[in-house]
Design an enzyme around this catalytic site. Structure first.
Site, PDB file in Angstrom:
ATOM      1  N   GLY A 130       0.822  -1.216   0.000  1.00 43.13           N
ATOM      2  CA  GLY A 130       0.000   0.000   0.000  1.00 43.13           C
ATOM      3  C   GLY A 130       0.853   1.260   0.000  1.00 43.13           C
ATOM      4  N   ARG A 142      -2.639   8.257   3.778  1.00 43.51           N
ATOM      5  CA  ARG A 142      -2.907   9.135   4.918  1.00 43.51           C
ATOM      6  C   ARG A 142      -1.639   9.634   5.623  1.00 43.51           C
ATOM      7  NH1 ARG A 142      -7.241   4.916   7.291  1.00 43.51           N
ATOM      8  NH2 ARG A 142      -6.073   3.564   5.870  1.00 43.51           N
ATOM      9  N   ASP A 197       1.677  -2.600   8.571  1.00 45.75           N
ATOM     10  CA  ASP A 197       1.598  -1.348   9.336  1.00 45.75           C
ATOM     11  C   ASP A 197       1.124  -1.576  10.771  1.00 45.75           C
ATOM     12  OD1 ASP A 197      -1.011  -1.997   8.797  1.00 45.75           O
ATOM     13  OD2 ASP A 197      -1.617  -0.016   8.093  1.00 45.75           O
ATOM     14  N   ASN A 254      48.405  17.726  26.575  1.00 42.54           N
ATOM     15  CA  ASN A 254      47.530  18.809  27.019  1.00 42.54           C
ATOM     16  C   ASN A 254      47.332  19.774  25.843  1.00 42.54           C
ATOM     17  OD1 ASN A 254      46.110  20.801  28.288  1.00 42.54           O
ATOM     18  ND2 ASN A 254      47.337  20.710  30.164  1.00 42.54           N
ATOM     19  N   ALA A 259      43.819  25.817  25.037  1.00 40.34           N
ATOM     20  CA  ALA A 259      42.557  26.408  24.582  1.00 40.34           C
ATOM     21  C   ALA A 259      42.701  26.943  23.166  1.00 40.34           C
ATOM     22  CB  ALA A 259      42.163  27.538  25.522  1.00 40.34           C
ATOM     23  N   ASN A 262      43.495  20.562   9.109  1.00 39.86           N
ATOM     24  CA  ASN A 262      43.664  19.277   8.430  1.00 39.86           C
ATOM     25  C   ASN A 262      43.350  19.341   6.947  1.00 39.86           C
ATOM     26  OD1 ASN A 262      40.965  19.775   9.028  1.00 39.86           O
ATOM     27  ND2 ASN A 262      40.444  17.598   9.015  1.00 39.86           N
TER      28      ASN A 262
HETATM   29  C1  UD1 Z   1      -7.091  -3.203   7.524  1.00 39.03           C
HETATM   30  C2  UD1 Z   1      -8.278  -4.166   7.641  1.00 39.03           C
HETATM   31  C3  UD1 Z   1      -9.102  -3.777   8.871  1.00 39.03           C
HETATM   32  C4  UD1 Z   1      -8.225  -3.803  10.101  1.00 39.03           C
HETATM   33  C5  UD1 Z   1      -6.977  -2.918   9.931  1.00 39.03           C
HETATM   34  C6  UD1 Z   1      -6.026  -3.174  11.068  1.00 39.03           C
HETATM   35  C7  UD1 Z   1      -8.866  -4.826   5.365  1.00 39.03           C
HETATM   36  C8  UD1 Z   1      -9.824  -4.646   4.259  1.00 39.03           C
HETATM   37  N1  UD1 Z   1      -9.069  -4.088   6.456  1.00 39.03           N
HETATM   38  O1  UD1 Z   1      -7.643  -1.917   7.268  1.00 39.03           O
HETATM   39  O2  UD1 Z   1     -10.176  -4.696   9.034  1.00 39.03           O
HETATM   40  O3  UD1 Z   1      -8.974  -3.370  11.219  1.00 39.03           O
HETATM   41  O4  UD1 Z   1      -6.300  -3.258   8.703  1.00 39.03           O
HETATM   42  O5  UD1 Z   1      -4.922  -2.302  11.051  1.00 39.03           O
HETATM   43  O6  UD1 Z   1      -7.948  -5.608   5.244  1.00 39.03           O
HETATM   44  N2  UD1 Z   1      -1.940  -3.340   1.456  1.00 39.03           N
HETATM   45  C9  UD1 Z   1      -1.402  -4.000   0.369  1.00 39.03           C
HETATM   46  N3  UD1 Z   1      -2.067  -3.944  -0.825  1.00 39.03           N
HETATM   47  C10 UD1 Z   1      -3.219  -3.249  -0.991  1.00 39.03           C
HETATM   48  C11 UD1 Z   1      -3.761  -2.566   0.137  1.00 39.03           C
HETATM   49  C12 UD1 Z   1      -3.101  -2.632   1.348  1.00 39.03           C
HETATM   50  O7  UD1 Z   1      -0.361  -4.638   0.463  1.00 39.03           O
HETATM   51  O8  UD1 Z   1      -3.744  -3.238  -2.103  1.00 39.03           O
HETATM   52  C13 UD1 Z   1      -1.217  -3.395   2.745  1.00 39.03           C
HETATM   53  C14 UD1 Z   1      -0.826  -2.029   3.252  1.00 39.03           C
HETATM   54  O9  UD1 Z   1       0.476  -1.690   2.798  1.00 39.03           O
HETATM   55  C15 UD1 Z   1      -0.877  -2.211   4.760  1.00 39.03           C
HETATM   56  C16 UD1 Z   1      -1.902  -3.308   4.967  1.00 39.03           C
HETATM   57  O10 UD1 Z   1      -2.075  -3.933   3.708  1.00 39.03           O
HETATM   58  O11 UD1 Z   1       0.356  -2.639   5.269  1.00 39.03           O
HETATM   59  C17 UD1 Z   1      -3.247  -2.779   5.483  1.00 39.03           C
HETATM   60  O12 UD1 Z   1      -3.775  -1.849   4.541  1.00 39.03           O
HETATM   61  P1  UD1 Z   1      -4.565  -0.570   5.000  1.00 39.03           P
HETATM   62  O13 UD1 Z   1      -5.018   0.138   3.782  1.00 39.03           O
HETATM   63  O14 UD1 Z   1      -3.800   0.199   5.990  1.00 39.03           O
HETATM   64  O15 UD1 Z   1      -5.838  -1.247   5.691  1.00 39.03           O
HETATM   65  P2  UD1 Z   1      -6.776  -0.626   6.803  1.00 39.03           P
HETATM   66  O16 UD1 Z   1      -7.719   0.323   6.174  1.00 39.03           O
HETATM   67  O17 UD1 Z   1      -5.977  -0.142   7.933  1.00 39.03           O
HETATM   68 CA    CA Z   2      -3.856   0.135   8.277  1.00 41.98          CA
END
Ligand code: UD1
Ligand code: CA
Length: 452
Positions: free
Chosen positions: A10, A14, A106, A376, A379, A385
């Site tokens: 992802g 945000r 994350d 020593n 000051a 260098n």
């Molecule tokens: C997700 C969960 C939610 C949970 C929350 C916990 C889903 C749909 N929702 O929501 O239920 O409460 O995590 O923190 O899973 N990522 C990818 N590929 C993508 C989208 C995301 O690899 O296409 C990865 C992101 O990099 C991230 C993780 O998946 O590390 C979670 O994605 P994020 O968009 O943060 O999900 P949340 O909305 O937090």
């Molecule tokens: Ca998340």
């Protein structure tokens, strides 16, 4: 057999950052490094990292990582949701038998023990999926988990897809799942984009798998997900608190704990006192009985026993026992102080070895230099260098003394027990035992008065 997959494709919209979210640093390690570290004791047979947004950058940052089991990078392009991310595993995990542990990239505060508990419960219950949950005072943003009293889960509904009534449910999905891979692989192709974001949700597989169970973590801090800078700061605070508590339990005194920050690589001996506003980064080793601060930064450095550092910066330096540094000194990379040295106020030391018992007490720059024992440095002494193109070394023999405001133009060697007169600019070597003067003779004209 156990495979681990970390979702790290992802963008992290945000965060509003040029850096992919999983590479954001937290107490000196990136989010994804922390997530990977949290499952190392399970000794997985496969470790897959799903990358997409700035995939090359994420791969580069993790090159050679992953512990004993190599990391396999799986590309998800475009990023069409967490379910789409896990669909990318259908090919690399074809024929795999066993559990798939899925970790959101994350969610960096999980304890190893929690993941071990999740796997154990999953294996003993024979569920098709077991996920981690928590009850949060403010569940805003998280998927809500609908479960009965026996722990059986019927569905997960994302916050934005919840009705008002569903939002009142405070049991949330942590984003950490243990799946029976074969059963998951069978339902993954059935996911649809019928939701508010128009994405494929991994969470929708839970309603398709039976039995689906959950394990609630007692410490909700562990499952904090990071979506924005506020949550990043909150997780940093949790890690800092864990580190400080750990070291206090190991015998370190913090006068004002909340004002100090540590890294995972910080190591303290016994009876260290850390005064307010001190920061430790990278691998910092602090010997028994040291007194650090107030107002000090120690970065990737090693301090021996009983060293005192006051209002100073110490970076990539090695300091032996019984040295005193500061206030207002800077040790830069390659500074090496032998036992019992004294480095005083407004002194900068770089790529220099300072022999035991030597003193550089006031207003000096010592760079690219070798000082013997008991030197020593007066000051305001400067090792010049740099000639504008190259750096050159200065050598000062044991027992030598430089007068105030001396400039030693490198390359230059002073033998042992040399005395340099105050205000000298020296450009030539000085043999042992000599007095060196390099300044204009003082001229005095008596009865002189301007204009007379
Ligand atoms: C997700 C969960 C939610 C949970 C929350 C916990 C889903 C749909 N929702 O929501 O239920 O409460 O995590 O923190 O899973 N990522 C990818 N590929 C993508 C989208 C995301 O690899 O296409 C990865 C992101 O990099 C991230 C993780 O998946 O590390 C979670 O994605 P994020 O968009 O943060 O999900 P949340 O909305 O937090
Ligand atoms: Ca998340």
């Amino acid at each position: 057999m156990l495979a681990v997959a970390v979702l790290a494709a992802g963008k992290g919209t945000r965060m509003k950052s040029a850096l992919p979210k999983v590479l954001q640093p937290l107490a000196g390690a990136t989010l994804v490094e922390r997530v990977l570290a949290s499952c190392q004791n399970l000794q997985p047979q496969r470790q897959l990292l799903i990358v997409g947004h700035q995939a090359e950058r994420v791969e580069q940052a993790l090159a050679g990582g992953g512990g004993s089991c190599p990391l396999e990078f799986v590309l998800q392009q475009p990023q069409n949701g967490t379910g789409h991310a896990v669909q990318q595993l259908l090919e690399p995990l074809a024929g795999f038998e066993g559990e798939l542990l899925v970790l959101n990239g994350d969610v960096p505060l999980l304890r190893e023990q929690t993941i071990t508990d999740l796997l154990e419960q999953h294996r003993s219950s024979g569920a098709a999926v077991t996920l981690l949950t928590a009850r949060l005072a403010d569940p805003t943003g998280y998927g809500r988990v609908f479960a009965d009293a026996s722990g059986a889960v019927s569905a997960i509904v994302e916050h934005r897809d919840c009705s008002e009534a569903q939002r009142a449910n405070d049991l949330i999905n942590a984003g950490i799942y243990c799946f029976n891979w074969k059963q998951l692989a069978a339902v993954l192709p059935q996911l649809s984009t019928d939701n508010d974001q128009g994405e494929l949700y991994l969470t929708d597989t839970v309603a398709m798998l039976r039995p689906a169970m959950h394990l609630e973590v007692p410490d909700a801090d562990e499952i904090n997900g990071i979506n924005d800078r506020l949550q990043l700061a909150q997780c940093e605070a949790v890690i800092q608190e864990r580190l400080r508590r750990h070291w206090m339990a190991e015998g370190v005194t913090f006068v004002d704990p909340a004002s100090c920050t540590l890294s995972d690589g910080t190591r303290f001996g016994r009876d260290v006192v850390v005064e307010p506003q001190c920061h430790f980064r990278g691998t910092a080793e602090i010997g028994d009985g040291c007194r650090i601060g107030p107002g000090t930064l120690i970065d990737n450095s090693r301090l021996g026993e009983r060293v005192e550092v006051l209002y100073s910066v110490v970076r990539e330096a090695v300091v032996a026992a019984d040295c005193a540094i500061g206030p207002y000194a800077q040790l830069r990379p390659g500074a090496q102080l032998a036992q019992g040295c004294r480095v005083g106020n407004f002194v900068e030391i770089k790529q220099a070895r300072i022999g035991a018992g030597s003193k550089v007490n006031h207003l000096s720059y010592i760079g690219d230099a070798d000082l013997g024992e008991n030197v020593n440095v007066g000051a305001g002494t400067i090792t010049a260098n740099y000639d504008g193109v190259n750096k050159h070394r200065t050598v000062i023999g044991a027992g030598s003394k430089t007068g105030a405001n001396s400039v030693l133009v490198a390359p230059i060697q002073l033998g042992a027990n040399v005395t340099v007169g105050a205000g000298s600019t020296l450009t030539k070597d000085v043999p042992a035992g000599a007095l060196a003067l390099g300044r204009a003779k003082q001229l005095v004209k008596e009865n002189w008065q301007a204009g007379s």
